[in-house]
Design a protein around this motif. Structure first.
Motif, PDB file in Angstrom:
ATOM      1  N   GLN A   1      24.296   8.314  -9.248  1.00 19.93           N
ATOM      2  CA  GLN A   1      24.252   7.428  -8.084  1.00 19.93           C
ATOM      3  C   GLN A   1      22.835   6.894  -7.950  1.00 19.93           C
ATOM      4  N   VAL A   2      22.692   5.572  -7.839  1.00 22.83           N
ATOM      5  CA  VAL A   2      21.374   4.934  -7.742  1.00 22.83           C
ATOM      6  C   VAL A   2      21.095   4.541  -6.298  1.00 22.83           C
ATOM      7  N   ASP A   3      19.907   4.918  -5.831  1.00 23.87           N
ATOM      8  CA  ASP A   3      19.432   4.541  -4.493  1.00 23.87           C
ATOM      9  C   ASP A   3      18.119   3.784  -4.693  1.00 23.87           C
ATOM     10  N   LEU A   4      18.189   2.445  -4.623  1.00 22.15           N
ATOM     11  CA  LEU A   4      17.033   1.590  -4.907  1.00 22.15           C
ATOM     12  C   LEU A   4      16.540   0.932  -3.626  1.00 22.15           C
ATOM     13  N   GLU A   5      15.252   1.070  -3.355  1.00 24.70           N
ATOM     14  CA  GLU A   5      14.631   0.397  -2.210  1.00 24.70           C
ATOM     15  C   GLU A   5      13.664  -0.652  -2.732  1.00 24.70           C
ATOM     16  N   LEU A   6      14.002  -1.925  -2.462  1.00 26.29           N
ATOM     17  CA  LEU A   6      13.151  -3.029  -2.868  1.00 26.29           C
ATOM     18  C   LEU A   6      12.164  -3.351  -1.750  1.00 26.29           C
ATOM     19  N   THR A   7      10.901  -3.262  -2.062  1.00 30.20           N
ATOM     20  CA  THR A   7       9.857  -3.549  -1.083  1.00 30.20           C
ATOM     21  C   THR A   7       8.571  -3.869  -1.822  1.00 30.20           C
ATOM     22  N   ASN A   8       7.754  -4.732  -1.239  1.00 29.55           N
ATOM     23  CA  ASN A   8       6.450  -5.031  -1.824  1.00 29.55           C
ATOM     24  C   ASN A   8       5.370  -4.088  -1.316  1.00 29.55           C
ATOM     25  N   ARG A   9       5.759  -3.162  -0.419  1.00 32.00           N
ATOM     26  CA  ARG A   9       4.821  -2.132   0.031  1.00 32.00           C
ATOM     27  C   ARG A   9       4.834  -0.974  -0.974  1.00 32.00           C
ATOM     28  N   GLN A  10       3.686  -0.367  -1.164  1.00 35.42           N
ATOM     29  CA  GLN A  10       3.601   0.776  -2.065  1.00 35.42           C
ATOM     30  C   GLN A  10       3.896   2.042  -1.270  1.00 35.42           C
ATOM     31  N   LEU A  11       5.139   2.490  -1.347  1.00 34.48           N
ATOM     32  CA  LEU A  11       5.601   3.624  -0.557  1.00 34.48           C
ATOM     33  C   LEU A  11       5.098   4.939  -1.141  1.00 34.48           C
ATOM     34  N   ASP A  12       4.996   5.940  -0.269  1.00 36.33           N
ATOM     35  CA  ASP A  12       4.623   7.286  -0.695  1.00 36.33           C
ATOM     36  C   ASP A  12       5.843   7.941  -1.337  1.00 36.33           C
ATOM     37  N   LEU A  13       5.743   8.255  -2.618  1.00 36.56           N
ATOM     38  CA  LEU A  13       6.907   8.772  -3.347  1.00 36.56           C
ATOM     39  C   LEU A  13       7.344  10.133  -2.841  1.00 36.56           C
ATOM     40  N   ILE A  14       6.383  10.993  -2.540  1.00 35.98           N
ATOM     41  CA  ILE A  14       6.724  12.358  -2.132  1.00 35.98           C
ATOM     42  C   ILE A  14       7.318  12.367  -0.726  1.00 35.98           C
ATOM     43  N   ASP A  15       6.642  11.720   0.213  1.00 38.23           N
ATOM     44  CA  ASP A  15       7.160  11.676   1.576  1.00 38.23           C
ATOM     45  C   ASP A  15       8.494  10.956   1.647  1.00 38.23           C
ATOM     46  N   GLY A  16       8.676   9.944   0.799  1.00 41.41           N
ATOM     47  CA  GLY A  16       9.926   9.187   0.821  1.00 41.41           C
ATOM     48  C   GLY A  16      11.038   9.812   0.009  1.00 41.41           C
ATOM     49  N   GLY A  17      10.750  10.888  -0.708  1.00 40.05           N
ATOM     50  CA  GLY A  17      11.788  11.542  -1.509  1.00 40.05           C
ATOM     51  C   GLY A  17      12.204  10.729  -2.731  1.00 40.05           C
ATOM     52  N   PHE A  18      11.281   9.908  -3.284  1.00 39.73           N
ATOM     53  CA  PHE A  18      11.599   9.077  -4.436  1.00 39.73           C
ATOM     54  C   PHE A  18      11.349   9.833  -5.737  1.00 39.73           C
ATOM     55  N   ASP A  19      12.202   9.568  -6.726  1.00 34.69           N
ATOM     56  CA  ASP A  19      12.002  10.129  -8.058  1.00 34.69           C
ATOM     57  C   ASP A  19      10.921   9.367  -8.820  1.00 34.69           C
ATOM     58  N   LEU A  20      10.862   8.065  -8.616  1.00 37.55           N
ATOM     59  CA  LEU A  20       9.866   7.255  -9.310  1.00 37.55           C
ATOM     60  C   LEU A  20       9.732   5.910  -8.619  1.00 37.55           C
ATOM     61  N   ALA A  21       8.749   5.130  -9.058  1.00 36.73           N
ATOM     62  CA  ALA A  21       8.543   3.772  -8.567  1.00 36.73           C
ATOM     63  C   ALA A  21       8.216   2.880  -9.743  1.00 36.73           C
ATOM     64  N   ILE A  22       8.616   1.615  -9.632  1.00 36.34           N
ATOM     65  CA  ILE A  22       8.223   0.608 -10.605  1.00 36.34           C
ATOM     66  C   ILE A  22       7.084  -0.196  -9.980  1.00 36.34           C
ATOM     67  N   ARG A  23       5.961  -0.272 -10.670  1.00 37.22           N
ATOM     68  CA  ARG A  23       4.791  -0.988 -10.159  1.00 37.22           C
ATOM     69  C   ARG A  23       4.339  -2.025 -11.193  1.00 37.22           C
ATOM     70  N   LEU A  24       3.754  -3.106 -10.701  1.00 38.44           N
ATOM     71  CA  LEU A  24       3.322  -4.211 -11.554  1.00 38.44           C
ATOM     72  C   LEU A  24       1.801  -4.368 -11.510  1.00 38.44           C
ATOM     73  N   GLY A  25       1.226  -4.770 -12.629  1.00 36.39           N
ATOM     74  CA  GLY A  25      -0.191  -5.097 -12.655  1.00 36.39           C
ATOM     75  C   GLY A  25      -1.089  -3.879 -12.737  1.00 36.39           C
ATOM     76  N   LYS A  26      -2.300  -4.037 -12.223  1.00 36.54           N
ATOM     77  CA  LYS A  26      -3.288  -2.968 -12.275  1.00 36.54           C
ATOM     78  C   LYS A  26      -2.944  -1.881 -11.267  1.00 36.54           C
ATOM     79  N   LEU A  27      -2.932  -0.644 -11.711  1.00 33.18           N
ATOM     80  CA  LEU A  27      -2.579   0.475 -10.850  1.00 33.18           C
ATOM     81  C   LEU A  27      -3.794   0.964 -10.080  1.00 33.18           C
ATOM     82  N   GLU A  28      -3.553   1.370  -8.848  1.00 32.80           N
ATOM     83  CA  GLU A  28      -4.612   2.022  -8.079  1.00 32.80           C
ATOM     84  C   GLU A  28      -4.791   3.449  -8.598  1.00 32.80           C
ATOM     85  N   ASP A  29      -5.991   3.971  -8.438  1.00 35.63           N
ATOM     86  CA  ASP A  29      -6.231   5.363  -8.821  1.00 35.63           C
ATOM     87  C   ASP A  29      -5.366   6.272  -7.953  1.00 35.63           C
ATOM     88  N   SER A  30      -4.653   7.173  -8.582  1.00 33.02           N
ATOM     89  CA  SER A  30      -3.813   8.099  -7.829  1.00 33.02           C
ATOM     90  C   SER A  30      -3.544   9.326  -8.681  1.00 33.02           C
TER      91      SER A  30
END
Length: 293
Positions: free
Chosen positions: A122-151
């Motif tokens: 089962q896929v649960d996809l949230e489309l947003t241009n905000r960079q959400l907190d993966l741990i607090d949001g319970g996400f398995d992963l995120a797709i990001r574009l361009g230069k990544l921020e240090d994390s």
């Protein structure tokens, strides 16, 4: 296990600071969450939260209880991921987030095919241009574009993209084609979320500020404005395929085109990479390596 009734609900309310957000995360009702937390407080004989009509916050004893309970829940999640990782067939829920336009145009068709291949998922996809907190949001992963921020996240490069500066032939016929960056001052530059374009100047990456009468955080809208002859725009290649081939829009200032940028999958480092996440990342890596139609 009755001694642990309400524990899950308590942790999610503590993490989100809201009974409503906890209910949404757990696919439950606010009333059920409130009853479970209330029953837990009655059993412990303490108040875990301070409640007002506008805010929910942990009490002092609630903070102490949360510090002890959170590692227990993390351990259970890790145990579940470790078991799922042993399975050849990915099952359960794959929860991830991605940018809106890229998700709609590129990922959505791929996800549909992926779910056909893995019908137990089962896929649960949230489309947003905000960079959400993966741990607090319970996400398995995120797709990001361009230069990544240090994390602290682990990043896996899936593919890359090119940014093009382009305009409609009608616009260039009316206002002329710029051949130097200084000439952009005399043109209407259609802006996205940033007030600069990423370019290469004398072999080095530079951010060049531009200006115009239109700003929008949606790529297709900017492309529509450019096609209508309203100005010059910088967009990734995946927006331009058909209109570029048909000559409805043309690339300019090619000598200043920036280096290719990464398209990334990121995920928390303190989690087992479950089979569903690993297979999904491998699938995207294979599909995104192919030329866009």
């Amino acid at each position: 296990m009755k001694d642990f009734d309400g524990l899950l609900e308590f942790i999610h309310v503590a993490e989100t600071g809201s009974f409503t957000s906890a209910a949404k995360r757990l696919s439950s009702s606010v009333a059920h969450i409130s009853r479970q937390v209330g029953a837990l407080e009655d059993r412990l004989g303490v108040k875990l939260f301070h409640r007002t009509t506008r805010k929910v916050s942990l009490s002092e004893v609630g903070h102490l209880y949360f510090q002890h309970c959170r590692p227990l829940l993390d351990g259970l999640r890790e145990a579940e991921r470790a078991v799922l990782n042993l399975q050849d067939k990915p099952v359960g829920k794959l929860r991830f987030t991605a940018p809106v336009a890229y998700g709609e145009k590129i990922l959505a068709p791929l996800i549909g095919d992926f779910m056909v291949l893995h019908d137990g998922l089962q896929v649960d996809l949230e489309l947003t241009n905000r960079q959400l907190d993966l741990i607090d949001g319970g996400f398995d992963l995120a797709i990001r574009l361009g230069k990544l921020e240090d994390s602290s996240m682990i990043a896996k490069k899936l593919a890359s993209r090119t940014l093009h500066i382009c305009a409609a032939p009608d616009y260039l016929n009316r206002y002329g084609e710029p051949h130097t960056l200084s000439e952009l001052e005399n043109h209407n530059c259609l802006l996205g979320t940033l007030d600069y374009w990423r370019l290469t100047v004398e072999g080095k990456a530079r951010n060049i500020r531009v200006s115009g009468n239109m700003r929008c955080n949606n790529g297709p809208t900017l492309l529509s404005m450019a096609l209508a002859g309203r100005g010059i725009v910088q967009l990734p290649e995946y927006y331009l395929g058909d209109v570029l081939r048909r000559g409805e829009i043309v690339t300019i200032l090619k000598n200043f085109q920036p280096e290719r940028e990464g398209i990334w999958a990121i995920y928390p480092p303190n989690r087992h990479l479950s089979s569903k996440v690993r297979i999904f990342i491998d699938y995207l890596t294979e599909k995104l390596a192919k030329p866009l139609p």
